[in-house]
Structure formats: C-alpha cells, structure tokens
Design a protein around this motif. Structure first.
Motif, PDB file in Angstrom:
ATOM      1  N   ALA A  95      -3.381  -8.439  -7.687  1.00 29.08           N
ATOM      2  CA  ALA A  95      -3.734  -9.808  -7.291  1.00 29.08           C
ATOM      3  C   ALA A  95      -4.300  -9.841  -5.880  1.00 29.08           C
ATOM      4  N   VAL A  96      -3.692  -9.094  -4.969  1.00 29.52           N
ATOM      5  CA  VAL A  96      -4.180  -9.039  -3.588  1.00 29.52           C
ATOM      6  C   VAL A  96      -5.556  -8.378  -3.549  1.00 29.52           C
ATOM      7  N   ALA A  97      -5.690  -7.245  -4.237  1.00 31.76           N
ATOM      8  CA  ALA A  97      -6.968  -6.526  -4.263  1.00 31.76           C
ATOM      9  C   ALA A  97      -8.059  -7.385  -4.900  1.00 31.76           C
ATOM     10  N   ASP A  98      -7.715  -8.102  -5.948  1.00 27.44           N
ATOM     11  CA  ASP A  98      -8.655  -8.955  -6.675  1.00 27.44           C
ATOM     12  C   ASP A  98      -9.213 -10.051  -5.776  1.00 27.44           C
ATOM     13  N   VAL A  99      -8.332 -10.748  -5.089  1.00 24.37           N
ATOM     14  CA  VAL A  99      -8.782 -11.852  -4.237  1.00 24.37           C
ATOM     15  C   VAL A  99      -9.567 -11.314  -3.037  1.00 24.37           C
ATOM     16  N   TYR A 100      -9.090 -10.228  -2.436  1.00 22.99           N
ATOM     17  CA  TYR A 100      -9.803  -9.671  -1.283  1.00 22.99           C
ATOM     18  C   TYR A 100     -11.231  -9.279  -1.681  1.00 22.99           C
ATOM     19  N   ASP A 101     -11.369  -8.567  -2.788  1.00 20.61           N
ATOM     20  CA  ASP A 101     -12.719  -8.151  -3.200  1.00 20.61           C
ATOM     21  C   ASP A 101     -13.587  -9.350  -3.565  1.00 20.61           C
ATOM     22  N   LEU A 112      -2.894  -9.269 -17.979  1.00 19.51           N
ATOM     23  CA  LEU A 112      -2.261 -10.541 -18.310  1.00 19.51           C
ATOM     24  C   LEU A 112      -1.798 -11.317 -17.078  1.00 19.51           C
ATOM     25  N   GLN A 113      -1.282 -10.616 -16.070  1.00 24.20           N
ATOM     26  CA  GLN A 113      -0.554 -11.281 -14.983  1.00 24.20           C
ATOM     27  C   GLN A 113      -1.266 -11.312 -13.632  1.00 24.20           C
ATOM     28  N   HIS A 114      -2.469 -10.811 -13.506  1.00 26.74           N
ATOM     29  CA  HIS A 114      -3.073 -10.710 -12.173  1.00 26.74           C
ATOM     30  C   HIS A 114      -3.412 -12.061 -11.539  1.00 26.74           C
ATOM     31  N   HIS A 115      -3.307 -13.146 -12.289  1.00 28.91           N
ATOM     32  CA  HIS A 115      -3.497 -14.486 -11.709  1.00 28.91           C
ATOM     33  C   HIS A 115      -2.191 -15.276 -11.596  1.00 28.91           C
ATOM     34  N   ILE A 134     -14.021  -1.761 -10.322  1.00 26.17           N
ATOM     35  CA  ILE A 134     -13.954  -0.492  -9.592  1.00 26.17           C
ATOM     36  C   ILE A 134     -13.344  -0.747  -8.203  1.00 26.17           C
ATOM     37  N   ASN A 135     -13.816  -1.775  -7.531  1.00 25.94           N
ATOM     38  CA  ASN A 135     -13.296  -2.103  -6.194  1.00 25.94           C
ATOM     39  C   ASN A 135     -11.814  -2.467  -6.238  1.00 25.94           C
ATOM     40  N   VAL A 136     -11.426  -3.269  -7.211  1.00 26.52           N
ATOM     41  CA  VAL A 136     -10.029  -3.682  -7.324  1.00 26.52           C
ATOM     42  C   VAL A 136      -9.134  -2.475  -7.605  1.00 26.52           C
ATOM     43  N   ALA A 137      -9.586  -1.581  -8.462  1.00 23.68           N
ATOM     44  CA  ALA A 137      -8.806  -0.369  -8.743  1.00 23.68           C
ATOM     45  C   ALA A 137      -8.631   0.463  -7.476  1.00 23.68           C
ATOM     46  N   THR A 138      -9.700   0.624  -6.707  1.00 20.89           N
ATOM     47  CA  THR A 138      -9.653   1.421  -5.485  1.00 20.89           C
ATOM     48  C   THR A 138      -8.717   0.795  -4.456  1.00 20.89           C
ATOM     49  N   SER A 178       3.577 -17.610  -1.223  1.00 26.26           N
ATOM     50  CA  SER A 178       3.241 -18.661  -2.181  1.00 26.26           C
ATOM     51  C   SER A 178       2.402 -18.050  -3.302  1.00 26.26           C
ATOM     52  N   GLN A 179       1.330 -17.370  -2.922  1.00 24.01           N
ATOM     53  CA  GLN A 179       0.491 -16.711  -3.927  1.00 24.01           C
ATOM     54  C   GLN A 179       0.804 -15.226  -4.039  1.00 24.01           C
ATOM     55  N   PHE A 180       0.998 -14.577  -2.903  1.00 22.17           N
ATOM     56  CA  PHE A 180       1.074 -13.122  -2.871  1.00 22.17           C
ATOM     57  C   PHE A 180       2.435 -12.617  -2.426  1.00 22.17           C
ATOM     58  N   ASP A 181       2.809 -11.474  -2.951  1.00 19.11           N
ATOM     59  CA  ASP A 181       4.049 -10.796  -2.610  1.00 19.11           C
ATOM     60  C   ASP A 181       3.986 -10.303  -1.159  1.00 19.11           C
ATOM     61  N   ALA A 182       4.998 -10.597  -0.380  1.00 12.56           N
ATOM     62  CA  ALA A 182       5.017 -10.244   1.048  1.00 12.56           C
ATOM     63  C   ALA A 182       4.981  -8.725   1.262  1.00 12.56           C
ATOM     64  N   GLN A 183       5.700  -7.957   0.439  1.00 11.72           N
ATOM     65  CA  GLN A 183       5.706  -6.502   0.582  1.00 11.72           C
ATOM     66  C   GLN A 183       4.323  -5.923   0.292  1.00 11.72           C
ATOM     67  N   VAL A 184       3.656  -6.454  -0.714  1.00 12.34           N
ATOM     68  CA  VAL A 184       2.308  -5.994  -1.054  1.00 12.34           C
ATOM     69  C   VAL A 184       1.341  -6.330   0.079  1.00 12.34           C
ATOM     70  N   MET A 185       1.437  -7.541   0.600  1.00 13.33           N
ATOM     71  CA  MET A 185       0.559  -7.934   1.712  1.00 13.33           C
ATOM     72  C   MET A 185       0.804  -7.073   2.936  1.00 13.33           C
ATOM     73  N   ASP A 186       2.063  -6.744   3.229  1.00 12.26           N
ATOM     74  CA  ASP A 186       2.391  -5.884   4.353  1.00 12.26           C
ATOM     75  C   ASP A 186       1.731  -4.511   4.179  1.00 12.26           C
TER      76      ASP A 186
END
Length: 175
Positions: free
Chosen positions: A128-134, A100-103, A18-22, A161-169
């Motif tokens: 992936a960003v939401a998953d790790v943050y939560d 399949l790809q979130h890791h 639920i948190n990752v979806a949000t 390296s792990q995360f997409d720069a645009q997504v992190m921004d």
C-alpha cells in the motif's frame, strides 16, 4: 503470464507494478524479511493490480475525475485481481491477499472489506505504501508527477490512518 497480460493491456499499469514490487522489496529488506518472504512480497507487488485487466481502459486512463459509478468499478479491481490469482495454483495466498487488500487502510476506511490494522496482511500493508508513493511520483493523464519529498509528506500524513506506522518507518529509513 498475468504480468505479460498486463503489459499488453496497459503500459502504465505494467510499469507501476514493477515499481511497486521494487519499492515493496526495499521496504521488506529494511524490515528484515527473509529471502523467501521477499520473493512472495515481490510477486504480490508485481501482481497487485492484475484485476485492472477487467476494468475498461476508458476508466483506467480517463483524463479527469471519475464519476461515482466509474470509481465504484475501479474499486472492484482488487476483488477481480484476487479472483484472477485464485486460478493460479502456483501462487501462495499471501500473494493473492496483496491484490485483494492493497487498498485497505489501517483505520478500516479502505476497500474492499474495510479491514483494520494487522487484519490486513503484512505484504498488503507494505505494498500500500509503495503503491501510493509510486502513483504520486508518476505522471498520469489527469495530473503531473509530484516531487518525492511532497509524496513522502502525503504518506506521512496518512500514518496510523491509512498506512502502518512500522511500514512507514521502514520506508523512510530506506529512502
């Protein structure tokens, strides 16, 4: 139904989904995704860990470091999730690819296929960003929750390296 199965199997995984979806949808809004794209992203976030239904609870909730064999089994949850979601004919391939790809990591050192950059679906890169943050900001049997500021520092260290720069921004601007 998959989400209900997760709820009855493991309460942490249900809440985490639920948190990752949000969080994913908030990032998607910041990026400028349209309503239908956000719905698909949210569904991917809700179901990204459905493959954990096939992982023994003793491994999922282990109070300590996983053995090499246990970690190998844990890593299979992304493939298991994709297989489970293939049976749901009403779900798009975009939703299945999140499971399949979130890791996967943008540098190719993720799993299960070692994909790089934009060969990883956009929704999986967001999730992936939401998953790790939560995961970092939630108490677990093997570690206490981190402060959000400390979690963001870890995420920032993984840009390109792990995360997409645009997504992190987008994550940083939204949060």
């Amino acid at each position: 139904l998959n989400l209900m199965n997760i709820k009855s199997f493991d309460d942490y995984t249900f809440t985490h989904n639920i948190n990752v979806a949000t969080i994913s949808c908030l990032i998607g809004q910041q990026i400028g995704l349209w309503h239908d794209q956000l719905k698909e992203l949210g569904m991917g976030g809700l179901l990204h860990d459905v493959g954990k239904l096939k992982i023994p609870l003793a491994i999922l909730n282990k109070d300590g470091k996983l053995s090499d064999e246990e970690f190998k089994e844990m890593k299979r949850h992304s493939t298991y999730g994709y297989e489970i979601l293939q049976k749901a004919k009403d779900l798009s391939e975009n939703v299945r690819l999140v499971a399949l790809q979130h890791h996967e990591k943008v540098n190719g050192k993720g799993y299960p296929k070692g994909l790089t950059g934009e060969t990883i679906s956009r929704n999986a890169r967001i999730c992936a960003v939401a998953d790790v943050y939560d995961a970092l900001t939630t108490d677990r049997p093997y570690r206490t929750a981190m402060a959000p500021y400390d979690a963001v520092k870890i995420l920032m260290a993984g840009v390109d390296s792990q995360f997409d720069a645009q997504v992190m921004d987008a994550f940083l601007r939204k949060f």
